[in-house]
Design an enzyme around this catalytic site. Structure first.
Site, PDB file in Angstrom:
ATOM      1  N   ASP A  86       0.839  -1.461   0.281  1.00 31.87           N
ATOM      2  CA  ASP A  86       0.090   0.036   0.010  1.00 31.87           C
ATOM      3  C   ASP A  86       1.391   1.323  -0.403  1.00 31.87           C
ATOM      4  O   ASP A  86       1.378   1.540   0.931  1.00 31.87           O
ATOM      5  CB  ASP A  86      -0.775   0.538   1.129  1.00 31.87           C
ATOM      6  CG  ASP A  86      -1.996   0.712   1.297  1.00 31.87           C
ATOM      7  OD1 ASP A  86      -2.335   1.810   0.550  1.00 31.87           O
ATOM      8  OD2 ASP A  86      -2.618   1.007   2.173  1.00 31.87           O
ATOM      9  N   GLU A 120      -2.738  -0.248  -4.564  1.00 33.06           N
ATOM     10  CA  GLU A 120      -2.849  -0.717  -3.328  1.00 33.06           C
ATOM     11  C   GLU A 120      -2.828  -2.363  -3.967  1.00 33.06           C
ATOM     12  O   GLU A 120      -3.797  -2.687  -4.812  1.00 33.06           O
ATOM     13  CB  GLU A 120      -4.345  -0.771  -2.440  1.00 33.06           C
ATOM     14  CG  GLU A 120      -4.407  -0.993  -1.130  1.00 33.06           C
ATOM     15  CD  GLU A 120      -5.817  -0.418  -0.800  1.00 33.06           C
ATOM     16  OE1 GLU A 120      -5.699  -1.161  -0.323  1.00 33.06           O
ATOM     17  OE2 GLU A 120      -5.899   0.511  -0.808  1.00 33.06           O
TER      18      GLU A 120
HETATM   19 MG    MG Z   1      -2.459   4.067   0.416  1.00 32.19          MG
END
Ligand code: MG
Length: 488
Positions: free
Chosen positions: A28, A123
């Protein structure tokens, strides 16, 4: 651009003990959109930067940790963010830049496994179970990915490592930097939750940390006195199913006990392509709305052709001033990709709607995607196709309210669309080539010509709600993926 993806709903295979051997990473990017802006403009370094819609109904899409120190977070209304952090730099965002950076990220991730599932631009889940003998443990891959993202992209990411998607996702959250009034605390960057640590990690978390627990479910659970995942796990599955419904109850009961068999599904292909706009004030004028719709059709059809796809179903979506929402759709006999063909159907669908309540949001989406070559585009018979008695689906849905005129109008548009697809099919390729070379505004259908020139919205620009009203621009396009992995 709206890219709807295949969701993972439906029964999942129970793999049982086999899941023990899985190694899943969740990568992420840290405040992705805002970090790209700061990297591209060093004058912004160290400042609170907010990317999002700056207008009345805009929301925060991303913000730097300097802005988070003031309590700003994504999905917060921009008006609230501005109050919390009056000195913040507000940027509309440059969606095409984020798409480019996302591609670079995916190129790095693809070096470790073909099993990469993009959840959003910034992500992704990776199933690296088969890669550990090549690249070392999940944790060392995590560190390696972080190093490459830093060196090759000059950006930061956090990585979670676990046996399941749930654990990997929660772990990446724990790996992130933390911002509070007192400052920014760097995170560990990579966090692994080992099988034997799962309950100790999971059970103290608040219930909303789990996938699928939104404000409504959270409230219901709080009413039962359930605040942590551990307390949820202590309930019997049967009682949870009784309180929350069978599917949700069972799913949450499993998650609370760290059971999550969901596979990493690579390369989710787009199921629909489209655009939508939220307006800063409600619109009433049918002509104005038609012109806006045709611009969205043009942008969507261009994206469709760029993806080398054609669509059979055209859907128009409206949200009214009173927040009620309707969709009208029509499925054609064969696939279309020519802007005028799609535009004819979309126009008829919009015409079938009573606009007197004022329109707050307008959108178009193209689905039933397939190869442009497949289908009936070679049919030379321009007479109504056999089986013409059949009611087009949009028309039948609309018929209850709008009467037989609508049915006829949509059916006529359908025929017109087939004719336009045949006559424009080869021309649109040339239009795309010119735009590719000279930019989006070089050429466009006559309906897009306005006093300010040809209006072609750059793909995905300012998609988080309206910017402050400007002379020439109305609203914004919003990218939407079907929510697959909420909760983080
Ligand atoms: Mg993020």
């Amino acid at each position: 651009m709206i890219v709807g993806t295949a969701s993972e709903s439906g029964p999942r295979p129970r793999i049982g003990a086999a899941t023990v051997d899985r190694v899943i990473l969740h990568v992420d990017m840290d405040s992705f959109f805002a970090s790209v802006e700061v990297r591209d403009d060093p004058a912004l370094a160290g400042r609170p930067v907010i990317v999002g819609g700056s207008g009345r109904r805009g929301v925060v899409a991303a913000c730097t940790y300097e802005a988070r120190m003031f309590g700003v977070h994504s999905a917060m209304p921009s008006s609230v963010a501005r109050r919390l952090c009056p000195d913040a730099v507000f940027l509309d965002g440059r969606f095409h830049r984020y798409v480019e950076e996302s591609r670079r990220l995916h190129a790095i991730l693809a070096a470790y496994t073909p099993l990469v599932e993009g959840i959003s631009l910034d992500e992704a889940f990776l199933d690296v179970s088969g890669a550990v003998h090549l690249f070392g443990s999940g944790t060392s891959m995590g560190h390696e990915i972080r190093r490459r993202v830093r060196e090759e992209m000059d950006l930061h990411c956090s990585v979670g490592v676990g046996r399941t998607k749930l654990m990997a996702k929660l772990a990446s959250k724990a790996a992130k930097p933390k911002a509070s009034r007192s400052g920014i605390e760097p995170g560990p960057g990579v966090v692994e939750v080992r099988a034997e640590e799962e309950f100790a990690f999971l059970h103290p978390l608040p219930v909303r940390a789990l996938w699928g627990i939104g404000p409504v479910t959270e409230k219901r659970l709080l009413a039962l006195g359930v605040t942590t995942v551990g307390e949820l796990a202590a309930m019997t599955p049967e009682s949870l199913e009784r309180y929350l419904g069978t599917a949700a109850g069972r799913h949450l009961s499993e998650l609370s006990r760290a059971i999550d068999d969901r596979p990493v599904v690579p390369e989710q292909e787009a199921k629909s392509i489209g655009h939508e706009e939220t307006f800063s004030s409600d619109l009433w004028d049918p002509e104005d709305l038609q012109a806006r719709l045709q611009r969205m059709v043009d942008a969507s059809a261009t994206a469709l052709r760029r993806a080398e796809r054609a669509a059979r179903t055209v859907t128009v979506k409206l949200r009214f001033g009173d927040f009620t929402q309707i969709t009208r759709s029509h499925t054609l006999d064969g696939p279309v990709d020519a802007t005028p063909a799609i535009g004819a159907v979309a126009a008829a669908l919009l015409e079938s709607v009573d606009l007197s309540r004022g329109v707050r949001l307008l959108g178009v989406s193209l689905s039933g995607l397939g190869d442009p070559g497949a289908g009936t585009q070679l049919r030379l018979d321009l007479d109504p196709p056999a089986g013409d008695e059949e009611m087009p689906d949009a028309a039948s849905r609309a018929a209850g309210q709008d009467g037989p005129d609508t049915v006829t109008a949509v059916r006529d548009a359908s025929r017109e669309a087939e004719r336009l697809q045949q006559s424009w099919g080869s021309v649109t390729g040339a239009v795309d080539a010119i735009r590719e070379r000279y930019g989006g505004t070089a050429v466009g259908p006559a309906s897009l010509v306005t006093p300010e020139g040809i209006k072609v919205r750059e793909r995905g620009e300012a998609q988080w709600g309206p910017s402050r009203p400007r002379a020439t621009s109305g609203g914004a396009d919003r990218p939407v993926r079907e929510p697959d992995a909420p909760g983080g």
